[in-house]
Motif scaffolding. Structure first.
Motif, mmCIF file in Angstrom:
data_model
loop_
_atom_site.group_PDB
_atom_site.id
_atom_site.type_symbol
_atom_site.label_atom_id
_atom_site.label_comp_id
_atom_site.label_asym_id
_atom_site.label_seq_id
_atom_site.Cartn_x
_atom_site.Cartn_y
_atom_site.Cartn_z
ATOM 1 N N UNK A 96 22.569 55.708 -134.175
ATOM 2 C CA UNK A 96 21.421 55.393 -134.635
ATOM 3 C C UNK A 96 21.265 55.828 -136.121
ATOM 4 N N UNK A 97 21.927 57.032 -136.407
ATOM 5 C CA UNK A 97 21.880 57.476 -137.857
ATOM 6 C C UNK A 97 22.595 56.618 -138.897
ATOM 7 N N UNK A 98 23.696 55.920 -138.256
ATOM 8 C CA UNK A 98 24.679 55.013 -139.009
ATOM 9 C C UNK A 98 24.013 53.965 -139.288
ATOM 10 N N UNK A 99 23.363 53.217 -138.086
ATOM 11 C CA UNK A 99 22.543 52.035 -138.295
ATOM 12 C C UNK A 99 21.340 52.374 -139.353
ATOM 13 N N UNK A 100 20.704 53.267 -139.250
ATOM 14 C CA UNK A 100 19.529 53.379 -140.026
ATOM 15 C C UNK A 100 20.267 53.696 -141.589
ATOM 16 N N UNK A 101 21.221 54.326 -141.904
ATOM 17 C CA UNK A 101 21.647 54.356 -143.219
ATOM 18 C C UNK A 101 22.206 52.979 -143.756
ATOM 19 N N UNK A 102 22.921 52.236 -142.939
ATOM 20 C CA UNK A 102 23.121 50.691 -143.365
ATOM 21 C C UNK A 102 21.847 49.942 -143.681
ATOM 22 N N UNK A 103 20.928 49.937 -142.698
ATOM 23 C CA UNK A 103 19.792 49.104 -142.770
ATOM 24 C C UNK A 103 19.145 49.563 -144.086
ATOM 25 N N UNK A 104 19.094 50.777 -144.286
ATOM 26 C CA UNK A 104 18.233 51.166 -145.455
ATOM 27 C C UNK A 104 18.944 50.850 -146.689
ATOM 28 N N UNK A 105 20.193 50.890 -146.646
ATOM 29 C CA UNK A 105 21.051 50.460 -147.944
ATOM 30 C C UNK A 105 21.239 49.030 -148.187
ATOM 31 N N UNK A 106 21.195 48.051 -147.018
ATOM 32 C CA UNK A 106 21.143 46.639 -147.134
ATOM 33 C C UNK A 106 19.497 46.135 -147.520
ATOM 34 N N UNK A 107 18.730 47.084 -147.049
ATOM 35 C CA UNK A 107 17.463 46.716 -147.658
ATOM 36 C C UNK A 107 17.160 46.876 -149.141
ATOM 37 N N UNK A 108 17.580 48.061 -149.520
ATOM 38 C CA UNK A 108 17.365 48.354 -150.821
ATOM 39 C C UNK A 108 18.375 47.452 -151.765
ATOM 40 N N UNK A 109 19.608 46.995 -151.625
ATOM 41 C CA UNK A 109 20.328 46.288 -152.290
ATOM 42 C C UNK A 109 19.742 44.916 -152.250
ATOM 43 N N UNK A 110 19.403 44.293 -151.337
ATOM 44 C CA UNK A 110 18.920 42.747 -151.050
ATOM 45 C C UNK A 110 17.570 42.944 -151.921
ATOM 46 N N UNK A 111 16.678 43.776 -151.854
ATOM 47 C CA UNK A 111 15.482 43.920 -152.302
ATOM 48 C C UNK A 111 15.384 43.772 -153.939
ATOM 49 N N UNK A 112 16.588 44.743 -154.488
ATOM 50 C CA UNK A 112 16.628 44.882 -155.917
ATOM 51 C C UNK A 112 17.340 43.439 -156.348
#
Length: 459
Positions: free
Chosen positions: A374-390
């Motif tokens: 879960x922790x790694x899933x959340x970390x990856x999801x957070x990063x992908x969300x931030x990168x794609x958003x910007x």
């Protein structure tokens, strides 16, 4: 690491330091609205949209000005008795706005029309005349290129090696390289296509428009001047000369995006490959078009082909598939920007390298999903969300951004999942396995949970 941009004038990468770190200022040459936007226009607008978004991430505020040239020889030539020049210009301006909006290009802070800044152009021309860098001839006003020793510094050319400027009547020029600042009204042109001036009725030359408007909205000195590579000469060369000659420091950095080819060939109406932006958007989803046009480095030439569009669609499918699965596994996650992505974007807006970080993060996130970490899933999801958003790509989590196609697909998949559930309840394992194999062949991942079976496009 500081942010670096390639400065076309210096012909080198330079550390980017804005004049005011709380407000980055940008002027980008917008369209001449004599006809509809093609994919080259869309690519240029997108290149500076991505730059603007990254500057906003880095510095917080960006004042972004993009003009509209709504009076020009070509606008007048394309007008008809049924559609006067000003109506044509407005209709085409609306088309440019529509295609930009479709792929998520942010609206400018200011988007001035040339016809709304005529008094400022008069003032600018008068400054040049007073300083001895412009002269009047039979109602026309020309910039005297020989009076400005630094002419040619943007494109690193010698005046005598340049082509003569064909703009306006050559009989009134002191030198064939001189260019028009003001054009006297001509017989046969519409009466409403001219304005009173100190030199008689007429209209502005192309180059003076941008110098006057950038000064009006950003002042005599601003951070970045942008535009397509094809504008470097004569347009940007002439802008720089007249602004500097008028006493303005003008742009601190010159940024130019590369051109567009179609299936390896330069766009040309004679070749039949001249692709209008609206046609591209009618044929493909807007997010796919944005990805295909943004994926190459902004300074490189970009080839638009069926393969490039297909690759963009597949890349977004993988990213969206991960986002859907991750959201179901861990819920929402605050966006985050990894250091590797930041380094890539800070290095002359390295979008290809930044997207490589996105896809590596997606791959790692999918591994974490398979392992239930879960922790790694959340970390990856957070990063992908931030990168794609910007980068200007809202994630299509749970298929919410896919429209009618997604609804149809969800209906079909839901029906098959129900059939599989019925087969399992009847202990018809062969039928259940056949349906699961069908999903696997189609790239659809199934996940059986206590709340039922959920699906996603396999990333």
């Amino acid at each position: 690491m500081s942010m670096r941009l390639y400065d076309s004038r210096a012909r080198a990468l330079r550390d980017f330091t804005p004049i005011d770190e709380t407000n980055v200022t940008m002027y980008v040459c917008g369209p001449t609205v004599q006809s509809g936007p093609h994919i080259g226009h869309l690519r240029a607008a997108l290149a500076f949209d991505v730059l603007r978004r990254w500057l906003e991430h880095r510095f917080g505020r960006v004042t972004f000005v993009r003009n509209v040239t709504d009076i020009d020889d070509k606008v007048l030539q394309n007008a008809t008795p049924d559609e006067p020049w000003w109506a044509l210009a407005y209709r085409m301006e609306r088309e440019f706005t529509a295609v930009n909006d479709a792929i998520g290009i942010l609206a400018p802070t200011y988007e001035p029309r040339a016809t709304a800044s005529i008094p400022q152009m008069h003032e600018f021309i008068e400054r040049l005349i007073e300083r001895g860098h412009a002269y009047e001839s039979n109602g026309d006003v020309y910039f005297d290129v020989r009076s400005w020793a630094a002419y040619g510094t943007l494109t690193h050319q010698d005046i005598d090696a340049m082509d003569s400027d064909p703009d306006a009547d050559p009989r009134g020029k002191r030198d064939p390289h001189d260019f028009a600042l003001w054009k006297a009204a001509k017989e046969g042109e519409p009466a409403d296509a001219s304005w009173a001036s100190p030199w008689g009725e007429g209209r502005p030359g192309w180059h003076i428009e941008c110098s006057a408007m950038s000064h009006r909205y950003l002042g005599g000195s601003f951070d970045i001047h942008g535009g397509g590579l094809d504008l470097r000469f004569p347009h940007h060369e002439n802008e720089l000369a007249q602004s500097a000659a008028a006493g303005d420091p003008f742009a601190q950095y010159w940024v130019h995006n590369g051109l567009v080819t179609v299936d390896g060939q330069k766009m040309s109406k004679s070749l039949g490959n001249f692709t209008l932006a609206r046609d591209l958007l009618e044929a493909h989803p807007a997010r796919v078009v944005r990805y295909a046009l943004a994926a190459a480095h902004y300074r490189s030439n970009l080839d638009v082909s069926d393969q490039a569009i297909a690759e963009a669609a597949a890349a977004l499918e993988r990213i969206d598939g991960f986002a859907q699965r991750a959201q179901r596994a861990v819920g929402s996650a605050p966006p985050n920007i990894p250091d590797a992505f930041r380094d890539a974007m800070d290095d002359d807006l390295g979008v290809p390298q930044a997207l490589a970080v996105v896809h590596e993060t997606v791959r790692a996130g999918n591994v974490a999903l398979e392992r239930g970490e879960s922790a790694d899933i959340r970390g990856a999801f957070s990063a992908v969300s931030g990168m794609m958003g910007v980068l200007g790509f809202p994630l299509a989590a749970n298929g919410s951004a896919r429209g009618a196609d997604a609804q149809a697909l969800a209906t079909i998949i839901g029906s098959l999942i129900s059939q599989r559930a019925e087969a399992r309840a009847a202990k018809d394992w062969a039928a259940a396995d056949r349906i699961r194999d069908l999903f696997a062949d189609a790239g659809v991942a199934l996940e059986d949970t206590p709340d039922g079976t959920i699906w996603s496009i396999d990333g």
